[in-house]
Write an enzyme that holds these catalytic residues in place. Sequence first.
Site, PDB file in Angstrom:
ATOM      1  N   GLU A  93       0.811  -1.093  -0.079  1.00 59.66           N
ATOM      2  CA  GLU A  93      -0.034   0.068   0.056  1.00 59.66           C
ATOM      3  C   GLU A  93       0.986   1.357   0.009  1.00 59.66           C
ATOM      4  O   GLU A  93       2.028   1.300   0.674  1.00 59.66           O
ATOM      5  CB  GLU A  93      -0.921   0.031   1.166  1.00 59.66           C
ATOM      6  CG  GLU A  93      -1.787  -1.225   0.947  1.00 59.66           C
ATOM      7  CD  GLU A  93      -2.784  -1.342   2.159  1.00 59.66           C
ATOM      8  OE1 GLU A  93      -4.103  -1.428   1.960  1.00 59.66           O
ATOM      9  OE2 GLU A  93      -2.589  -0.994   3.334  1.00 59.66           O
ATOM     10  N   CYS A 106       3.628   8.579   1.105  1.00 63.25           N
ATOM     11  CA  CYS A 106       4.019   7.507   2.410  1.00 63.25           C
ATOM     12  C   CYS A 106       4.144   6.411   1.456  1.00 63.25           C
ATOM     13  O   CYS A 106       3.332   5.552   0.975  1.00 63.25           O
ATOM     14  CB  CYS A 106       2.993   7.276   3.446  1.00 63.25           C
ATOM     15  SG  CYS A 106       3.319   6.107   4.589  1.00 63.25           S
ATOM     16  N   CYS A 113       6.382  -7.099   6.635  1.00 57.16           N
ATOM     17  CA  CYS A 113       7.439  -6.340   7.142  1.00 57.16           C
ATOM     18  C   CYS A 113       8.206  -7.612   7.888  1.00 57.16           C
ATOM     19  O   CYS A 113       7.694  -8.678   8.279  1.00 57.16           O
ATOM     20  CB  CYS A 113       6.830  -5.667   8.330  1.00 57.16           C
ATOM     21  SG  CYS A 113       8.381  -4.750   9.157  1.00 57.16           S
ATOM     22  N   CYS A 117       6.356  -6.198  15.314  1.00 57.79           N
ATOM     23  CA  CYS A 117       6.026  -5.247  16.419  1.00 57.79           C
ATOM     24  C   CYS A 117       4.411  -5.328  16.792  1.00 57.79           C
ATOM     25  O   CYS A 117       3.773  -5.809  15.878  1.00 57.79           O
ATOM     26  CB  CYS A 117       6.209  -3.774  16.119  1.00 57.79           C
ATOM     27  SG  CYS A 117       7.954  -3.299  15.738  1.00 57.79           S
ATOM     28  N   CYS A 120       1.611  -3.469  15.516  1.00 51.82           N
ATOM     29  CA  CYS A 120       1.366  -3.143  14.108  1.00 51.82           C
ATOM     30  C   CYS A 120       0.760  -4.118  13.366  1.00 51.82           C
ATOM     31  O   CYS A 120       1.229  -5.174  13.205  1.00 51.82           O
ATOM     32  CB  CYS A 120       2.738  -2.961  13.593  1.00 51.82           C
ATOM     33  SG  CYS A 120       2.984  -2.314  12.050  1.00 51.82           S
ATOM     34  N   GLY A 169       6.717  -2.132   6.046  1.00 49.37           N
ATOM     35  CA  GLY A 169       8.178  -2.544   6.010  1.00 49.37           C
ATOM     36  C   GLY A 169       9.154  -1.857   6.677  1.00 49.37           C
ATOM     37  O   GLY A 169       8.788  -0.647   7.093  1.00 49.37           O
ATOM     38  N   GLU A 170      10.412  -2.490   6.821  1.00 48.88           N
ATOM     39  CA  GLU A 170      11.414  -1.822   7.631  1.00 48.88           C
ATOM     40  C   GLU A 170      12.274  -1.338   6.427  1.00 48.88           C
ATOM     41  O   GLU A 170      13.045  -2.131   5.859  1.00 48.88           O
ATOM     42  CB  GLU A 170      12.118  -2.667   8.754  1.00 48.88           C
ATOM     43  CG  GLU A 170      13.212  -2.313   9.140  1.00 48.88           C
ATOM     44  CD  GLU A 170      13.354  -0.797   9.685  1.00 48.88           C
ATOM     45  OE1 GLU A 170      12.489  -0.542  10.676  1.00 48.88           O
ATOM     46  OE2 GLU A 170      13.980  -0.201   9.299  1.00 48.88           O
ATOM     47  N   SER A 201      11.758   6.514   8.165  1.00 50.34           N
ATOM     48  CA  SER A 201      11.213   6.092   9.488  1.00 50.34           C
ATOM     49  C   SER A 201      11.698   4.481   9.937  1.00 50.34           C
ATOM     50  O   SER A 201      11.463   3.811   9.068  1.00 50.34           O
ATOM     51  CB  SER A 201       9.741   6.058   9.905  1.00 50.34           C
ATOM     52  OG  SER A 201       9.550   5.250  11.145  1.00 50.34           O
ATOM     53  N   SER A 223      11.009   5.024  15.553  1.00 50.48           N
ATOM     54  CA  SER A 223       9.836   4.495  15.973  1.00 50.48           C
ATOM     55  C   SER A 223      10.539   4.075  17.571  1.00 50.48           C
ATOM     56  O   SER A 223      10.938   2.725  17.512  1.00 50.48           O
ATOM     57  CB  SER A 223       9.520   3.190  15.501  1.00 50.48           C
ATOM     58  OG  SER A 223       9.062   3.759  14.084  1.00 50.48           O
ATOM     59  N   HIS A 225       8.775   4.479  21.032  1.00 45.83           N
ATOM     60  CA  HIS A 225       7.672   3.776  21.430  1.00 45.83           C
ATOM     61  C   HIS A 225       7.692   3.197  23.116  1.00 45.83           C
ATOM     62  O   HIS A 225       6.926   2.969  23.818  1.00 45.83           O
ATOM     63  CB  HIS A 225       7.126   2.611  20.774  1.00 45.83           C
ATOM     64  CG  HIS A 225       6.950   2.764  19.337  1.00 45.83           C
ATOM     65  ND1 HIS A 225       6.415   4.277  18.988  1.00 45.83           N
ATOM     66  CD2 HIS A 225       6.958   2.099  18.134  1.00 45.83           C
ATOM     67  CE1 HIS A 225       6.376   4.285  17.435  1.00 45.83           C
ATOM     68  NE2 HIS A 225       6.487   3.111  17.120  1.00 45.83           N
ATOM     69  N   ASN A 299      -3.605   3.610  16.707  1.00 46.23           N
ATOM     70  CA  ASN A 299      -4.664   3.024  15.808  1.00 46.23           C
ATOM     71  C   ASN A 299      -5.008   1.770  16.107  1.00 46.23           C
ATOM     72  O   ASN A 299      -4.207   0.958  15.544  1.00 46.23           O
ATOM     73  CB  ASN A 299      -4.229   3.670  14.196  1.00 46.23           C
ATOM     74  CG  ASN A 299      -3.945   5.005  14.151  1.00 46.23           C
ATOM     75  OD1 ASN A 299      -4.786   5.906  14.425  1.00 46.23           O
ATOM     76  ND2 ASN A 299      -3.073   5.497  13.724  1.00 46.23           N
ATOM     77  N   CYS A 342      -1.249   5.181  10.330  1.00 48.45           N
ATOM     78  CA  CYS A 342       0.074   4.566  10.870  1.00 48.45           C
ATOM     79  C   CYS A 342      -0.265   3.473  11.392  1.00 48.45           C
ATOM     80  O   CYS A 342      -1.213   3.053  12.265  1.00 48.45           O
ATOM     81  CB  CYS A 342       0.561   5.380  11.793  1.00 48.45           C
ATOM     82  SG  CYS A 342       1.244   6.985  11.253  1.00 48.45           S
TER      83      CYS A 342
END
Length: 373
Positions: A93, A106, A113, A117, A120, A169-170, A201, A223, A225, A299, A342
Amino acid sequence: MGDMIDLVGLDRAELAAEVAVLGEKPFRAKQLWHWIYNRGATDFAQMTTLSRSLQEKLAQHYRLGRPTVSRQQISADGTRKWLLAFKDGNEAETVYIPEEDRGAVCLSSQVGCTLTCRFCHTGTQLLVRNLTASEIVGQFLVARDAFGEWPSPDDGGRLLSNIVLMGMGEPLFNYDNVAKALKIVMDGEGIAVSKRRITLSTSGVVPMIRRCGEELAVNLAISLHAVRDDLRDELMPINRKYPLAELMRALRDYPTNNARRITFEYVMLKGINDSLADARELIRLVDGIPAKFNLIPFNKWPGVSFDCSDRKVIERFSDELFNAGYSAPIRQPRGSDILAACGQLKSDSARARLTRVKEREAAGIVDEHHPAQ
Ligand code: SAH
Ligand code: SF4
């Protein structure tokens, strides 16, 4: 047909090499670059500075690939999300987030990924592969096509002014392809988005942060957190490999100044990481790094057990950081009605696949490659 070389995603040297293979003069590579990345050509026949015979020769050997749009969704707030299909049928996406005087695209760097996490949605996707440079650049081309923003307008007058690598993805686990794609989009004679308008990111792939600083010098977002290793280990498995102290050490070496600070993203999870003690520890942790914060209201997505912190709690957290001298805005959730915010990205094909796996498990059929856990 399928194995024709795609010119989208080749860097300048590779494009020059293809032009040489055709026995054409080197300046043809410059012309091609202009047509592909400044004018947005999707067909060699549009390249009116090339002879008909060269257009035909190119069409015989090469493609100008774009991922195909499987679905476009437009949110009430103007955010757009595209589900894009690549040549092998995999999907990822891409999101466009409009703001008053600019807009960010974005981009995704992987199908799914590599990491998992816990908060996510992308991290729950079973299938993972790296996207190629062509597929990463192609996402931006699709977004520009959707707004007809060709030829590349001057910086300052663009709808698609910024790029954030914050999709699926990372990016630092796919460094080579991401770096190649970013060099293409930064090239001043093509798409020409400057490094100051690009933010990458990462969840904190420490060894690649240095290379990213040396070779790309784009804005960095981390990130974070969590401010303690025990909690971060649990929320973000990568922390077990690269714990906080190592991460912070790498960030101290990143090229920054007061105008180019590192953004620390912090997702607000109710009762988990949102206390005032956490905020104070956060301030201590980033001491000495030109830093700013971005507080992301969590989210939700179907099946997740975390909740978003209450608004008052997020505001208190933000005030604490602000009073210590930091910018700490609360991120406005965008496109949440189309699950474009996100951490909500997850391609439908994978969702369908997961459903199939679950159905098979329920029926007692265990895939030997993916045994039920
Ligand atoms: N893999 C990279 C790029 C993805 S960026 C990274 O993790 O940094 C997406 C951002 O949204 C990251 O900061 C991520 O931690 C955050 N995020 C993930 N899931 C989320 C959720 N459900 N709600 C809010 N933010 C989330
Ligand atoms: Fe991957 Fe980033 Fe999601 Fe973690 S937060 S699973 S690193 S996309």
